[in-house]
Design an enzyme around this catalytic site. Structure first.
Site, PDB file in Angstrom:
ATOM      1  CE1 TYR A 213      -4.182   1.970   0.999  1.00  0.00           C
ATOM      2  CE2 TYR A 213      -2.451   3.255   2.323  1.00  0.00           C
ATOM      3  CZ  TYR A 213      -3.429   3.381   1.499  1.00  0.00           C
ATOM      4  OH  TYR A 213      -4.970   4.818   1.830  1.00  0.00           O
TER       5      TYR A 213
ATOM      6  CG  ASP B 125       5.360   3.985   0.308  1.00  0.00           C
ATOM      7  OD1 ASP B 125       6.280   4.296   1.903  1.00  0.00           O
ATOM      8  OD2 ASP B 125       4.606   3.294   0.752  1.00  0.00           O
TER       9      ASP B 125
ATOM     10  CE  LYS C 215       0.773   4.682   8.306  1.00  0.00           C
ATOM     11  NZ  LYS C 215       0.929   3.713   6.800  1.00  0.00           N
TER      12      LYS C 215
HETATM   13  C1  LIG Z   1       0.301   4.996   5.685  1.00  0.00           C
HETATM   14  C2  LIG Z   1       1.214   4.198   4.627  1.00  0.00           C
HETATM   15  C3  LIG Z   1       0.572   5.121   3.611  1.00  0.00           C
HETATM   16  C4  LIG Z   1      -0.739   6.870   3.305  1.00  0.00           C
HETATM   17  O1  LIG Z   1      -0.015   7.375   4.482  1.00  0.00           O
HETATM   18  P1  LIG Z   1      -1.307   8.303   4.789  1.00  0.00           P
HETATM   19  O2  LIG Z   1      -0.500   9.026   5.764  1.00  0.00           O
HETATM   20  O3  LIG Z   1      -2.378   7.765   5.328  1.00  0.00           O
HETATM   21  O4  LIG Z   1      -1.483   8.949   3.544  1.00  0.00           O
HETATM   22  C5  LIG Z   1       1.474   5.333   2.439  1.00  0.00           C
HETATM   23  N1  LIG Z   1       2.554   4.030   2.590  1.00  0.00           N
HETATM   24  C6  LIG Z   1       2.834   3.401   3.220  1.00  0.00           C
HETATM   25  C7  LIG Z   1       3.972   2.557   3.265  1.00  0.00           C
HETATM   26  C8  LIG Z   1       1.535   3.438   4.428  1.00  0.00           C
HETATM   27  O5  LIG Z   1       2.251   2.363   5.571  1.00  0.00           O
END
Ligand SMILES: *Cc1c(COP(=O)(O)O)cnc(C)c1O
Length: 428
Positions: A144, A239, A267
């Protein structure tokens, strides 16, 4: 356990918010039942509107590596707020947060701060396309990267929980330019590149996947992707929105010793406030406006509340032993749950990376999304509700990670394991 106030708010919420929530993963669709409404958190615990106190292993889906309302973060944000919430004019905090990120993640030479992980990945993809002049991107199934159009194909997390294979509203043009491959399958990646390599702008991947449960990269996989992308002149984007400051202080790239061209973060670096960031090689980052033609902007980007919360979080996390404490908490939890599963004869597969972990109700290894999807989600739901009933909050889906913080002390985890012992007896 009383829940009448939560039930009442849930009714009200559904009248005005879509499905009662502002993010689908909060709606308990993967486990059944209805969510509780929280009023406050402190350390490893959260309190709901009916005065139930839970031990929290979700931690706002990852950001709160210090636990809830850490005093250092609270005072930093209050001070920043008193000085004004946002200016849209440069502030020193932006430099300091960017420096701290660069100091821990040396592949990042320059940084752009944004407001969410979604914005970070979406913008990094645009930059990769602008830099290479190519349109195609490659992603792994079950990873994701936020909810941008190009990145929603086979995207794990909430889509996996809700069983949404392809998302209406994403133009087929976007889907056509997104190539997907199974996680941990280097040969599949090689095939994609041999067919489309000259048109591929970038490969984006969670170096430790955290949105199909937690799935670790097989030995050599990330290094193989590094060599492959370099050979075809495509950029490698890690990511690390979830793994940054969780798998290691320098992210999964430090742990596995692989250097991507670009990295996305979010995060933890916002300490619980909305945040995202992307960064990497200076020659690539300099293609961004105002230096270059790739446009990306943000009214609230790098705002003082976020930078102060992020800096305060990193202050504490970088103190001697703090990161190790959060990680040790996950190790204790993970080993304890493993022992209980063995004693009760419930087949599970466990993964851990730093202070992230996952308990798959699956009899056999989980190396990719196909494996993860074979998990017994009904059994997970029983586990989830059994634990919740005993005041322990795990993620309301099998396909999400579990998180610990520096506030999850030994006594807290022991209590969780006592509850798990009872719940596993019901599962066995
Ligand atoms: C949470 C997450 C996102 C998206 O971040 P948001 O702040 O919710 O838009 C993208 N990539 C990874 C790996 C994530 O865990």
């Amino acid at each position: 356990m009383r829940n009448d106030k939560s039930l009442h708010l849930w009714e009200e919420a559904n009248k005005v918010l879509v499905g009662g929530v502002n993010s689908p993963v909060r709606a308990f669709k993967g486990v059944g039942g209805t969510p509780f409404f929280v009023v406050s958190g402190l350390g490893a615990h959260i309190t709901d509107v009916d005065a139930n106190v839970y031990t929290d292993y979700v931690l706002s889906w990852g950001p709160l590596v210090l636990g809830h309302a850490h005093p250092h973060v609270v005072s930093a944000v209050c001070r920043a707020m008193e000085n004004g919430a946002s200016f849209g004019i440069p502030t020193e905090g932006e430099i300091r947060l960017a420096e701290r990120i660069r100091a821990r993640i040396p592949s990042i030479k320059k940084v752009r701060l944004v407001n969410s992980g979604t914005e970070a990945t979406m913008s990094a993809i645009r930059l990769a396309r602008g830099y290479t002049g190519r349109d195609f991107i490659v992603k792994a199934e079950g990873c994701y990267h936020g909810h941008a159009d190009t990145l929603l194909a086979k995207a794990g997390s909430g889509l996996a929980t809700l069983g949404i294979p392809t998302c209406p509203g994403v133009p087929s043009m976007h889907a056509q330019h997104t190539l997907t491959m199974p996680f941990n399958d280097l040969d599949a990646a090689k095939e994609l590149f041999s067919a489309h390599g000259d048109n591929i702008a970038c490969l984006i991947i969670e170096p430790v996947a955290g949105n199909m449960g937690v799935v670790l990269p097989q030995p050599g996989y990330l290094k193989g992707l590094r060599a492959l992308t370099a050979r075809y002149g495509a950029l490698l984007i890690f990511d690390e929105v979830m793994t940054g400051f969780r798998v290691a202080l320098g992210g999964a790239q430090e742990r596995y010793n692989v250097t991507p061209d670009l990295t996305t973060l979010g995060k933890v670096i916002g300490g619980g406030l909305p945040v995202g960031a992307y960064g990497g090689r200076a020659d690539i980052m300099d293609h961004l406006a105002p230096l270059g033609p790739v446009y990306q902007a943000g009214t609230l980007a790098g705002n003082p509340l976020t930078t102060s919360a992020g800096l305060a979080t990193l202050d504490i996390l970088e103190q001697q032993g703090a990161f190790e404490r959060a990680k040790a908490a996950m190790t204790t939890l993970s080993e304890g749950l493993g022992e209980i599963a063995r004693e009760t004869g419930v087949p599970v597969f466990q993964t851990q990376a730093g202070s992230m972990g996952c308990l798959f109700f699956h009899d056999g290894p989980v190396h990719n999304y196909t494996d993860a999807a074979k998990s017994d989600t009904a059994r997970y739901a029983t586990f989830f509700h059994g634990m919740l009933h005993r005041a322990v909050y795990f993620a309301p889906s099998q396909f999400e990670a579990c998180f610990t913080s520096i506030a999850h002390d030994h006594g807290t985890i022991e209590k969780t394991l006592e509850a798990a012992r009872e719940v596993f007896k019901e599962l066995g």
